[in-house]
Motif scaffolding. Structure first.
Motif, PDB file in Angstrom:
ATOM      1  N   VAL A 134       0.839  -1.204   0.000  1.00 45.40           N
ATOM      2  CA  VAL A 134       0.000   0.000   0.000  1.00 45.40           C
ATOM      3  C   VAL A 134       0.871   1.249   0.000  1.00 45.40           C
ATOM      4  O   VAL A 134       0.589   2.231  -0.689  1.00 45.40           O
ATOM      5  N   VAL A 135       1.970   1.220   0.774  1.00 45.36           N
ATOM      6  CA  VAL A 135       2.903   2.353   0.814  1.00 45.36           C
ATOM      7  C   VAL A 135       3.498   2.598  -0.563  1.00 45.36           C
ATOM      8  O   VAL A 135       3.655   3.747  -0.993  1.00 45.36           O
ATOM      9  N   ASP A 136       3.824   1.516  -1.281  1.00 47.46           N
ATOM     10  CA  ASP A 136       4.432   1.665  -2.609  1.00 47.46           C
ATOM     11  C   ASP A 136       3.548   2.461  -3.559  1.00 47.46           C
ATOM     12  O   ASP A 136       4.052   3.211  -4.400  1.00 47.46           O
ATOM     13  N   THR A 137       2.231   2.318  -3.431  1.00 46.36           N
ATOM     14  CA  THR A 137       1.314   3.058  -4.306  1.00 46.36           C
ATOM     15  C   THR A 137       1.448   4.558  -4.104  1.00 46.36           C
ATOM     16  O   THR A 137       1.549   5.325  -5.063  1.00 46.36           O
ATOM     17  N   GLY A 138       1.448   4.994  -2.837  1.00 49.81           N
ATOM     18  CA  GLY A 138       1.569   6.420  -2.541  1.00 49.81           C
ATOM     19  C   GLY A 138       2.900   6.992  -2.983  1.00 49.81           C
ATOM     20  O   GLY A 138       2.974   8.093  -3.543  1.00 49.81           O
ATOM     21  N   ILE A 139       3.980   6.244  -2.744  1.00 46.78           N
ATOM     22  CA  ILE A 139       5.312   6.716  -3.128  1.00 46.78           C
ATOM     23  C   ILE A 139       5.434   6.804  -4.638  1.00 46.78           C
ATOM     24  O   ILE A 139       6.002   7.761  -5.177  1.00 46.78           O
ATOM     25  N   ASN A 140       4.898   5.818  -5.338  1.00 49.33           N
ATOM     26  CA  ASN A 140       4.984   5.791  -6.794  1.00 49.33           C
ATOM     27  C   ASN A 140       4.288   6.996  -7.419  1.00 49.33           C
ATOM     28  O   ASN A 140       4.795   7.604  -8.368  1.00 49.33           O
ATOM     29  N   LEU A 141       3.143   7.377  -6.888  1.00 46.24           N
ATOM     30  CA  LEU A 141       2.399   8.511  -7.443  1.00 46.24           C
ATOM     31  C   LEU A 141       3.038   9.851  -7.088  1.00 46.24           C
ATOM     32  O   LEU A 141       2.828  10.834  -7.794  1.00 46.24           O
ATOM     33  N   ALA A 142       3.796   9.896  -5.998  1.00 47.99           N
ATOM     34  CA  ALA A 142       4.363  11.167  -5.545  1.00 47.99           C
ATOM     35  C   ALA A 142       5.816  11.354  -5.941  1.00 47.99           C
ATOM     36  O   ALA A 142       6.388  12.413  -5.679  1.00 47.99           O
ATOM     37  N   ARG A 143       6.436  10.368  -6.569  1.00 46.46           N
ATOM     38  CA  ARG A 143       7.876  10.426  -6.800  1.00 46.46           C
ATOM     39  C   ARG A 143       8.257  11.553  -7.764  1.00 46.46           C
ATOM     40  O   ARG A 143       7.467  11.952  -8.611  1.00 46.46           O
ATOM     41  N   GLN A 144       9.483  12.025  -7.621  1.00 45.13           N
ATOM     42  CA  GLN A 144      10.026  13.076  -8.479  1.00 45.13           C
ATOM     43  C   GLN A 144      10.716  12.410  -9.661  1.00 45.13           C
ATOM     44  O   GLN A 144      11.652  11.639  -9.481  1.00 45.13           O
ATOM     45  N   GLY A 145      10.257  12.655 -10.853  1.00 45.36           N
ATOM     46  CA  GLY A 145      10.906  12.080 -12.018  1.00 45.36           C
ATOM     47  C   GLY A 145      10.130  10.915 -12.592  1.00 45.36           C
ATOM     48  O   GLY A 145       9.064  10.537 -12.120  1.00 45.36           O
TER      49      GLY A 145
END
Length: 756
Positions: free
Chosen positions: A343-354
């Motif tokens: 679940v954490v991976d989803t949020g990080i993936n959408l917010a990542r820079q680049g």
């Protein structure tokens, strides 16, 4: 009679523990994604800090427990028997719903789920009562439902989404204008003030305001805080600014890292303080209801179907020991839940820079939003003076050296954004908690992160359409949560009411089976992902690493093709549609794996050291050959399935026998190739290449034999089309495999010569 309710309480206790596990797994995104995404601290440190925050925050949550008792419905309108049915329906629905979203890796709102479950079950029970007692006049529903409070909660949740997004975007935009992406230089001048402001906000909203919810804090202390709020905040700002400067100047500590650590603690504390009611509020309310009825039953002998639950309308304190135990379960879940990480991976993936591998596919709505946003941005840009635009753009320029050396395992975003996410989200959640509003921590945290990533220009023209689609998917999931929670709780309530003890037992067993099954499936999926090495897990920067990575990719793909070819030939011979259909689905997985490798070519080239840049062409050609091989086996698999699915005549015995001989020869060859690359015995490639012509000649002979059959005895055009298609694609498959081996041998020999 009393025994059945004791059994229900035990069942509710078990469901509460399960709900804590699945709930924390979903809400882990709330307090883990910023710290994990920025990689400011180790995963172990993140979990320790979050665990302490959760454990302490559990004590702050007792004031919100009344939401489960009287926040959604009027308890005095229901009898004890009906209240227990409502609570059972809510908990069964909640466990199943949250576990479903965890399995998908999507963050959903535990607050929305519990609110609409309570609403759905209460409406169902109220409708049954109205039908039995008032001739079906549904206008009387307002007498049973706390419409004002329920409306206030729902509006508060929806407003929090907009507010969180806007405040996250505004604060991040201002922070980036101050620090820019080269924050290492600016932090010396503004770091102490930023640290002082952030830590003061956390102190005030998390600690001071949170004290009001704790039962053992005296009224005198609370009154003193309310009277001297401004002075306390001012003194706190001065003290924390001084401490921040001391840490930076004397101890050479990165103040952003300190803010992230404390912010993670604060957000975990705010989460536990606000969301614990979602997991144990209903079971505690059920236990308190049982206690009230039992006392009345012992005194007057009143029946469960006659005892009105007016007692729940008053103030019923929650025992601190229950909060401590619940906090302990949440901490254990945080450490051991694999679903929390997905679940954490989803949020990080959408917010990542680049750029990177996008999880969500664009849709018409995301394309429209991006298109009109670009037009709006261009219109605003034409109004601003050129000098101001250049100055703003300079603040958002990423350092060239940092982009050039960016590795795939680099942080998803920097520590400035992580600090903003944590501070803003924890403050907003704490404000809602202190106002006795069960805000959705998932909504708030997720939307703050999305707002800050938008303001940080993380969504550029290359990725915006995918990121917006992802956000829309998550928000759409929230609305689905509300609808499903309401409907399922209402249905389960009706089933329990009319089905009695047997229906209740069946639903509980169903919930247990589905949750356990989901756990096994998720564990199996996680193991498969570990064994199936992905490029994104590590960078390749040297010749040796390129050789190792490429040989593993070749081994994996050829091994998969080998199994797929044998299965298809066998199942085509048996005319087995169901197994051919499974192959049809498996081929998509094999194709997606090669596509993912090709998606990462950009990062592969970026990450190479200067001495290995020439290897880029080799890697690209390798993937091209692998894709050709997968396309060939895909053609064979799909055509075989479609042939049987359309009920065409099966291949003749002689044709199946010939294909099986080809399969046996290919199996020997592909097993040797797989063993060669697994053991890195690349000197054996010459022997493998020598077997190429013999196999190619054999397939050519089979093609000629089929031509002769057509001239003499063959009468089925569909049969002939399939057989020729399999043989021709087999020939292409062998050709691509041998070309790949030749390419690898040339690269390996050249690399070894260069090394020595």
């Amino acid at each position: 009679m009393e025994d059945i309710y004791l059994v229900m309480l035990v069942a509710l206790l078990a469901l509460a523990i399960t709900d804590l596990v699945v709930g924390v797994s979903n809400d882990a995104i709330n307090f883990l994604n910023s710290a994990i995404g920025s990689k400011a601290i180790s995963m172990r440190t993140i979990l320790i800090v979050a665990s302490v925050g959760v454990a302490i925050g559990a004590i702050f949550s007792s004031g919100l427990m009344e939401v489960a008792r009287k926040g959604i419905f009027m308890p005095g309108q229901f009898y004890f028997e009906e209240i227990m049915i409502i609570f059972m329906a809510v908990m069964i629905t909640d466990v199943l719903l949250l576990d479903f979203f965890n399995s998908l890796g999507l963050p959903t709102s535990t607050t929305v789920s519990i609110v609409f479950e309570l609403l759905g079950a209460a409406v169902c029970m109220a409708a049954i009562k109205i039908y039995k007692e008032s001739n079906g006049d549904l206008s009387l529903l307002t007498d049973y439902i706390n419409t004002s409070k329920a409306t206030e909660i729902i509006i508060g949740i929806l407003m929090a989404v907009v507010i969180a997004f806007l405040i996250g975007a505004i604060v991040q935009y201002i922070s980036r204008l101050v620090f820019s992406f080269q924050f290492e230089r600016k932090i010396k001048y503004f770091g102490s003030a930023f640290g002082g402001l952030s830590l003061t906000a956390i102190l005030f909203f998390i600690v001071i305001k949170g004290m009001k919810s704790v039962s053992f804090i005296s009224d005198g202390v609370v009154e003193y805080i309310n009277t001297n709020t401004f002075i306390i905040v001012l003194i706190g700002f001065v003290i924390f600014t001084a401490i921040s400067q001391f840490l930076m100047s004397v101890l050479k500590v990165n103040i952003l890292r300190v803010i992230i650590i404390i912010g993670t603690f604060a957000l975990a504390l705010a989460f536990a303080g606000n969301d614990l009611v979602n997991f144990i509020g209903v079971p505690i309310a059920a236990w308190q209801s049982f206690d009230l009825w039992q006392s009345a039953h012992e005194a007057t002998g009143v029946l469960p179907s006659e005892f009105a639950m007016t007692g729940l309308s008053g103030s019923v304190p929650t025992p601190e020991i229950l909060l401590v135990v619940a906090g302990g379960i949440m901490v254990i879940t945080l450490w051991f839940s694999s679903k929390a990480r997905s679940v954490v991976d989803t949020g990080i993936n959408l917010a990542r820079q680049g750029d990177g591998v996008e999880r969500f596919e664009p849709n018409w709505l995301s394309r429209g939003i991006v298109r009109y946003s670009v037009l709006f941005g261009n219109a605003v840009s034409t109004v601003l003076p050129e000098r101001m635009k250049r100055k703003i753009d300079n603040k958002f320029d990423k350092p060239t050296a940092r982009l050039k050396n960016r590795r795939i395992d680099a942080p998803a975003f920097d520590m400035v954004r992580a600090s903003v996410n944590l501070v803003v989200a924890s403050v907003l959640i704490s404000i809602g908690t202190n106002m006795k509003l069960p805000l959705s921590t998932t909504y708030v945290t997720f939307m703050v992160a999305m707002g800050s990533s938008l303001a940080d220009r993380a969504w550029d023209r290359e990725s915006a359409v995918y990121r917006v689609a992802g956000v829309l998917n998550v928000i759409g999931g929230w609305f689905v949560t509300a609808i499903v929670a309401f409907t399922a709780a209402a249905i389960f309530g009706a089933i329990i009411y009319f089905g009695g003890t047997i229906a209740l037992a069946v639903l509980i067993i169903l919930a247990i089976v589905l949750v356990v099954r989901s756990g096994f499936l998720h564990s199996k999926k996680a193991k498969a992902e570990k064994t199936n090495k992905k490029f994104k897990k590590s960078d390749i920067i040297t010749i040796n690493e390129i050789t190792s990575e490429t040989s593993e990719n070749i081994s994996n793909v050829i091994g998969g093709i080998n199994k797929m070819y044998s299965r298809t030939v066998d199942q085509l011979g048996y005319y087995d549609l169901s197994k051919l259909k499974k192959n049809y689905k498996r081929i998509e997985k094999l194709e997606s794996e090669v596509d993912e490798l090709k998606d990462n070519i950009f990062y592969f080239i970026k990450s190479l050291d200067e001495d290995s840049v020439e290897a880029s062409k080799f890697y690209i050609l390798t993937l091209d050959y692998l894709q050709d091989m997968v396309q060939s086996i895909g053609f064979i698999t799909r055509n075989s399935y479609n042939h049987v699915h359309n009920n065409h005549k099966n291949l003749k015995f002689n044709q199946i026998r010939d294909l099986k001989k080809v399969d046996d020869k290919m199996q020997i060859l592909f097993d040797e190739i797989t063993e060669t690359f697994d053991n890195h015995e690349f000197g054996n490639i010459d022997n493998l290449l020598s077997e190429k012509q013999e196999l190619m000649n054999y397939v050519s002979d089979l093609i000629q034999k089929q031509i002769e059959r057509i001239r003499t005895s063959e009468s089925s055009p569909k049969n002939t089309k399939l057989y020729f298609g399999i043989l021709l694609e087999t020939k292409d498959l062998i050709g691509s495999t041998m070309s790949l081996l030749q390419l690898f041998q040339e690269f390996y020999n050249e690399a070894r010569t260069t090394t020595y």
